[in-house]
Design an enzyme around this catalytic site. Structure first.
Site, PDB file in Angstrom:
ATOM      1  N   TYR A  82       0.857  -1.173   0.000  1.00  0.00           N
ATOM      2  CA  TYR A  82       0.000   0.000   0.000  1.00  0.00           C
ATOM      3  C   TYR A  82       0.898   1.230   0.000  1.00  0.00           C
ATOM      4  CZ  TYR A  82      -3.155   3.642   1.622  1.00  0.00           C
ATOM      5  OH  TYR A  82      -3.870   4.810   1.738  1.00  0.00           O
ATOM      6  N   LEU A  89       8.390  17.779  -4.051  1.00  0.00           N
ATOM      7  CA  LEU A  89       8.241  19.217  -3.888  1.00  0.00           C
ATOM      8  C   LEU A  89       8.069  19.890  -5.248  1.00  0.00           C
ATOM      9  CD1 LEU A  89      10.988  19.857  -1.178  1.00  0.00           C
ATOM     10  CD2 LEU A  89       8.505  19.823  -0.832  1.00  0.00           C
ATOM     11  N   ALA A  90       7.195  20.895  -5.311  1.00  0.00           N
ATOM     12  CA  ALA A  90       6.812  21.526  -6.583  1.00  0.00           C
ATOM     13  C   ALA A  90       7.985  21.946  -7.474  1.00  0.00           C
ATOM     14  CB  ALA A  90       5.888  22.713  -6.310  1.00  0.00           C
ATOM     15  N   PRO A  91       9.045  22.559  -6.959  1.00  0.00           N
ATOM     16  CA  PRO A  91      10.124  22.987  -7.861  1.00  0.00           C
ATOM     17  C   PRO A  91      10.870  21.819  -8.529  1.00  0.00           C
ATOM     18  CG  PRO A  91      10.321  24.073  -5.722  1.00  0.00           C
ATOM     19  CD  PRO A  91       9.268  23.017  -5.586  1.00  0.00           C
ATOM     20  N   HIS A 120      -4.643   5.270  -2.408  1.00  0.00           N
ATOM     21  CA  HIS A 120      -5.832   6.129  -2.461  1.00  0.00           C
ATOM     22  C   HIS A 120      -5.433   7.475  -3.040  1.00  0.00           C
ATOM     23  CE1 HIS A 120      -6.859   3.295   0.844  1.00  0.00           C
ATOM     24  NE2 HIS A 120      -8.060   3.361   0.295  1.00  0.00           N
ATOM     25  N   ASN A 125      -7.768  14.936  -7.892  1.00  0.00           N
ATOM     26  CA  ASN A 125      -6.325  15.041  -8.128  1.00  0.00           C
ATOM     27  C   ASN A 125      -5.974  14.408  -9.478  1.00  0.00           C
ATOM     28  OD1 ASN A 125      -3.532  15.133  -8.047  1.00  0.00           O
ATOM     29  ND2 ASN A 125      -3.398  14.515  -5.908  1.00  0.00           N
ATOM     30  N   GLU A 126      -6.341  15.114 -10.548  1.00  0.00           N
ATOM     31  CA  GLU A 126      -6.153  14.588 -11.904  1.00  0.00           C
ATOM     32  C   GLU A 126      -4.681  14.330 -12.222  1.00  0.00           C
ATOM     33  OE1 GLU A 126      -8.379  13.611 -14.221  1.00  0.00           O
ATOM     34  OE2 GLU A 126      -9.954  13.944 -12.757  1.00  0.00           O
ATOM     35  N   ILE A 129      -3.757  11.019 -10.649  1.00  0.00           N
ATOM     36  CA  ILE A 129      -4.456   9.922 -11.325  1.00  0.00           C
ATOM     37  C   ILE A 129      -3.788   9.621 -12.661  1.00  0.00           C
ATOM     38  CG2 ILE A 129      -6.642   9.245 -12.412  1.00  0.00           C
ATOM     39  CD1 ILE A 129      -7.989  11.026 -10.131  1.00  0.00           C
ATOM     40  N   PHE A 131      -0.713  10.361 -13.558  1.00  0.00           N
ATOM     41  CA  PHE A 131       0.637   9.862 -13.290  1.00  0.00           C
ATOM     42  C   PHE A 131       0.602   8.353 -13.050  1.00  0.00           C
ATOM     43  CE2 PHE A 131       3.794   8.728  -9.988  1.00  0.00           C
ATOM     44  CZ  PHE A 131       4.969   9.010 -10.673  1.00  0.00           C
ATOM     45  N   TYR A 132      -0.275   7.898 -12.178  1.00  0.00           N
ATOM     46  CA  TYR A 132      -0.338   6.466 -11.856  1.00  0.00           C
ATOM     47  C   TYR A 132      -0.831   5.639 -13.046  1.00  0.00           C
ATOM     48  CZ  TYR A 132       0.751   7.540  -7.024  1.00  0.00           C
ATOM     49  OH  TYR A 132       1.384   7.960  -5.886  1.00  0.00           O
TER      50      TYR A 132
END
Length: 170
Positions: A82, A89-91, A120, A125-126, A129, A131-132
């Site tokens: 799981y 981090l965004a940068p 989960h 959170n497109e 989703i 990405f996975y």
């Protein structure tokens, strides 16, 4: 940035001495606070929890929990992983850190005869989703009111079955 410049992404195992790095990342990345059990599970998962460094900066992490599922047919129990959290981090997004972390767990799962990896994701959170899905995960369930104190409260369960079929690596 010159062509051919190799990205300096390295992974390091989670230990008591670097646990604070994971706590700081989680505070910066996620809208929820994780309890002590989360960190106990992350520490006990061994190689399944990693911190990612980009040029010596802790920029991301994946934290997993190992699970045993009992088979109803009396067969051997199946192991599952799981993914509690995966974040960058965004940068530092878009340069392969998240992919390296996820590929590490998928490869490790395959080598250890893990039957599935799942997680989960909040329904809005497109980015996560998509990405996975690039890694072969599929939405297998919707859970209403899974989250408290964040909107929307619903999540998808994304699952990737491992070892039951041969899947090409892209």
């Amino acid at each position: 940035m010159g062509a051919g410049r190799e990205l300096q992404i390295s992974l390091d195992g989670l230990r008591q001495k670097n646990l604070m790095q994971l706590k700081k990342l989680n505070t910066a990345l996620f809208p929820v606070r994780y309890n002590d059990k989360y960190y106990v599970d992350a520490l006990s998962s061994g190689e399944f929890t990693k911190l990612a460094y980009y040029s010596d900066i802790c920029a991301g992490s994946i934290a997993c929990r190992l699970e045993i599922e009992k088979k109803e047919s009396g067969g051997a129990p199946a192991a599952g992983v799981y993914i509690m959290t995966l974040g960058v981090l965004a940068p530092y997004r878009g340069i392969g850190i998240g992919s390296k972390l996820l590929n590490h767990v998928l490869d490790l799962s395959s080598n250890q005869n893990i039957s599935k990896v799942y997680l989960h994701v909040q329904t809005n959170n497109e980015d996560a989703i998509n990405f996975y899905k690039k890694f072969g995960f599929e939405i297998t369930e919707t859970i209403h009111n899974y989250y408290t104190n964040i909107t929307p409260p619903d999540c998808y369960v994304l699952t990737k079955h491992i070892g039951t079929q041969t899947q090409p690596k892209n």
